[in-house]
Design an enzyme around this catalytic site. Sequence first.
Site, PDB file in Angstrom:
ATOM      1  N   ASP A 178       1.093  -0.329   0.425  1.00  0.00           N
ATOM      2  CA  ASP A 178       0.148   0.005   0.054  1.00  0.00           C
ATOM      3  C   ASP A 178       0.650   1.292   0.047  1.00  0.00           C
ATOM      4  O   ASP A 178       2.085   1.333   0.211  1.00  0.00           O
ATOM      5  CB  ASP A 178      -0.983   0.074   1.531  1.00  0.00           C
ATOM      6  CG  ASP A 178      -1.829   1.563   1.381  1.00  0.00           C
ATOM      7  OD1 ASP A 178      -2.430   1.628   0.001  1.00  0.00           O
ATOM      8  OD2 ASP A 178      -1.347   1.777   2.623  1.00  0.00           O
TER       9      ASP A 178
ATOM     10  N   ASP B 214      -1.501  -0.837   5.462  1.00  0.00           N
ATOM     11  CA  ASP B 214      -1.817  -0.178   7.140  1.00  0.00           C
ATOM     12  C   ASP B 214      -3.404   0.172   7.273  1.00  0.00           C
ATOM     13  O   ASP B 214      -3.520   0.443   8.360  1.00  0.00           O
ATOM     14  CB  ASP B 214      -0.631   1.314   7.057  1.00  0.00           C
ATOM     15  CG  ASP B 214      -1.013   2.746   6.717  1.00  0.00           C
ATOM     16  OD1 ASP B 214      -1.666   1.888   5.476  1.00  0.00           O
ATOM     17  OD2 ASP B 214      -1.279   3.712   7.551  1.00  0.00           O
TER      18      ASP B 214
ATOM     19  N   ASP C  45      -7.132  -1.109   3.614  1.00  0.00           N
ATOM     20  CA  ASP C  45      -6.690  -2.372   3.701  1.00  0.00           C
ATOM     21  C   ASP C  45      -6.952  -4.089   3.768  1.00  0.00           C
ATOM     22  O   ASP C  45      -6.503  -5.170   3.768  1.00  0.00           O
ATOM     23  CB  ASP C  45      -5.459  -2.275   3.503  1.00  0.00           C
ATOM     24  CG  ASP C  45      -4.206  -0.865   3.122  1.00  0.00           C
ATOM     25  OD1 ASP C  45      -4.758  -0.600   1.565  1.00  0.00           O
ATOM     26  OD2 ASP C  45      -3.742  -0.498   3.061  1.00  0.00           O
TER      27      ASP C  45
END
Lengths: 59, 794
Positions: free
Chosen positions: B506, B690, B694
Amino acid sequence: MESLYFLIPISMAFVALAIGLYFWAVKGGQYDDLELEGKRILFEQEAKPQAPQQPEDQA
Amino acid sequence: MTSLAAPCYHCGLPAHPEFSAPLQGALQHFCCLGCQAVAQAIMGSGLGDFYQFREQQNPKVEAQALAFSAYDNPAVQSEFVHSLSGDLHEAQLLIGGISCAACVWLIEKHLQTLPGLVSVSVNSTNHRAFVRWHSEQLPLSRIFAALGQIGFTPMPQVAASAYQFWQAQQKTALLRVGVAGISMMQAGMVAVGLYAGALQGLDAHWQNILRWITCIFALPVLFYAAVPFYVGAWRALRLRQLTMDVSVSLALLLAFAASLYATLTRTGEVYFESLSMFVFILLSGRYLEQRARFRNFQQSASLQSLLPLAVTQQLADGSESLVPLRSVEPGQRIRVMPGAIFPCDGRVLAGSSYAIEAILSGEAEPQAKQPGDRVLAGTHNGDTALLLEVEATGAATQLAAIEQLFAQAASQRPAQQALADRLAGHFVAAVLVISLATFAVWYWLEPSRALWIALSVLVVTCPCALSLATPAALVCGLGRLRQQGLLVTSPSVLETLTRVTHVVFDKTGTLTHGELRVEEVTCLRNVPRDAVLAIIAALEAASAHPIAKAFALYASDLRASNLEVVAASGVQGEVMAEHYRFGTPAFAWPASPPAYPNAGQWQLLADAQGPIAWVRLCDQLRLSALPALAQLRAQGLAVSLLSGDRAETVTNLAADLGIDDAQGAMVPAAKLAQVQSLQQQGSVVLMVGDGINDVPVLGGADVSIAMGSASALTQTRADAILLSGDLQALPKALVFAQRVTSVIRQNLWWALAYNLVALPAAVMGWIPPWLAAVGMSSSSLVVVLNSLRLNPSR
């Protein structure tokens, strides 16, 4: 050999007692934190000169 | 700023030159104001020894937006505080940020200085604190604030059912291990008499008595301690699988039944003490594995942990009152203060602000919110209070929908079967066939010995070492990984980690720090850089916008007056009798807005005479991102970037990092779909993320890792947590996982080799019970010693 007739029942009684004590200790939460309690004494030693503990036991 | 900075004294991340303070006679450096304040508070209360005793660096201190005063409200307290007698109260708190025993000492010592506090006891394993206090002398919010002051994040312990279940289970497991241990020692002692008797000759009368005694000592082991094996075996058999539990249960029950028959009929051999030892060794291995797994069990952090406990409700007559979130229903009106978290989905009725939705969408840019706009539970309110009409609460919110997507993704995740369990299936089948064959052959040769030899085959091949092979290696491996900064919460992923072919990152908060910092200042007039930043810091002091945070570092004695925050534009105010505007060019110098110097997030500072300086802000890459990516590529892994942020930002960052496969503007479901399509092409995917956005993709990936700064919800949904935020721990962990797996393999090979040697001897009828016991325990010992090599520091 005949002494075993006494000794073995006595040892069994002790085992039963040990298991009983163990259950009591675990259920009372004495084993909840296996890491911390062993180290606590190290910290207390250093902290004492700063803040004198009261005479009562605080276990 | 790019030079190698000294580590922060408190958290160990690279220090920032702006933050240093004299502590214990030396100048110490810090990464942020939070860490500095915490270290100073710790030193100031005479608890500086903490820094000598702690075993790990502390997590970075996060700014706490929570207003603790809500916890003084009786309606809020009713959810987690018990009244004992008079004004004496008791509560259980969950404390984030505990990493070792020294933290516990620090918390207990610090809280004990509060007047009115009766007792506090903290458990370093499950991070729970029991606090008792007199509410008339000490409001609960003071206790929360005191914890925040020394760098921990307190939360009320509300939904404790999952935790209580887990704790009860741990206690039962410990009881079973203890009972097996005590009984095993007794049975073993008496068995020594039997073995010695077998060699020296023992009166049949006494032999019979000793057999009965070992039998009595084996009873609690077989019918109390070994119960989890039978339960596991029954479950596996109903699914038509042969697992390790099946093999263990079979060996236990058959050997017990045969030994009992031997005792009753005064024939054959007895194995009571071997069985007890076997159960004890296996249970110890399992208990240690379970403990390593739950060491940082954070409770199943629920959605509730993200949301405030109390909300300000506006009643029909216009009066406002603080009520627990649980009592809020759609259609009611609530007021959300600046900087607070929206407790539910709703529509803005009055006020104009912006929302920081990065946690749900991954988009770093704040979203403007006008009357009529929707706001989402879990996101942050910007800098003005909003009046909302509640539309959805609890399970009906968008936030809860993400959780449902997670559950769905996790159920579709490729199944992982542990190597040992795959082997066990074949092993159990083979042993059963060989035992039956042995019985048949000996029945034909010598019927009186057939049963006992077949039984010794079963006992000798008892898969003790085989079933210890994995837990022993995992326990040692997990401890080592924890020291390296990777906290693995589900050990089975170590095996999967070695097969990873594709790493997906991410962006915001994972590859980058997730917060804006000043990257570049271009002065248009003869004003020094420091002066420019100090003026902006004074202007931004009152704003809660993410941009304002970037300037908090540069705050000086300058104070601004007549401050005004203009949504989506900038701030204006007076500093030293001069009027300044800072924000977009059109806002700062409306007379003739200058063009942006180049692509990037530029902001302009201007006064009455004209533009003064451009400032470029940037969400900085983690220092460890580039080397970590290089090492992952060197290990032959493919790397991708999936972000919810704007496509343009994502492409730029990917180009800087040399990532070819980068996609922006992805919603949670799209991320998940992308990872699932990679899996269909045969990739084994490791996802690192995080945000709450996600969470579904973390559930769908083969292995998932959450950053240490992620919310508790994200962390509990990941297989592992990167505590330090140092991405270079990832390639290291991948290499180490290989080592753990190879030790597991060695252990399994050893266990199989032992069986291959012992089996023919048992089939030939050469193995008496005492030799079976010796062989079983020594082969298990080899497995344990081999696993200990993984953790040489112990």
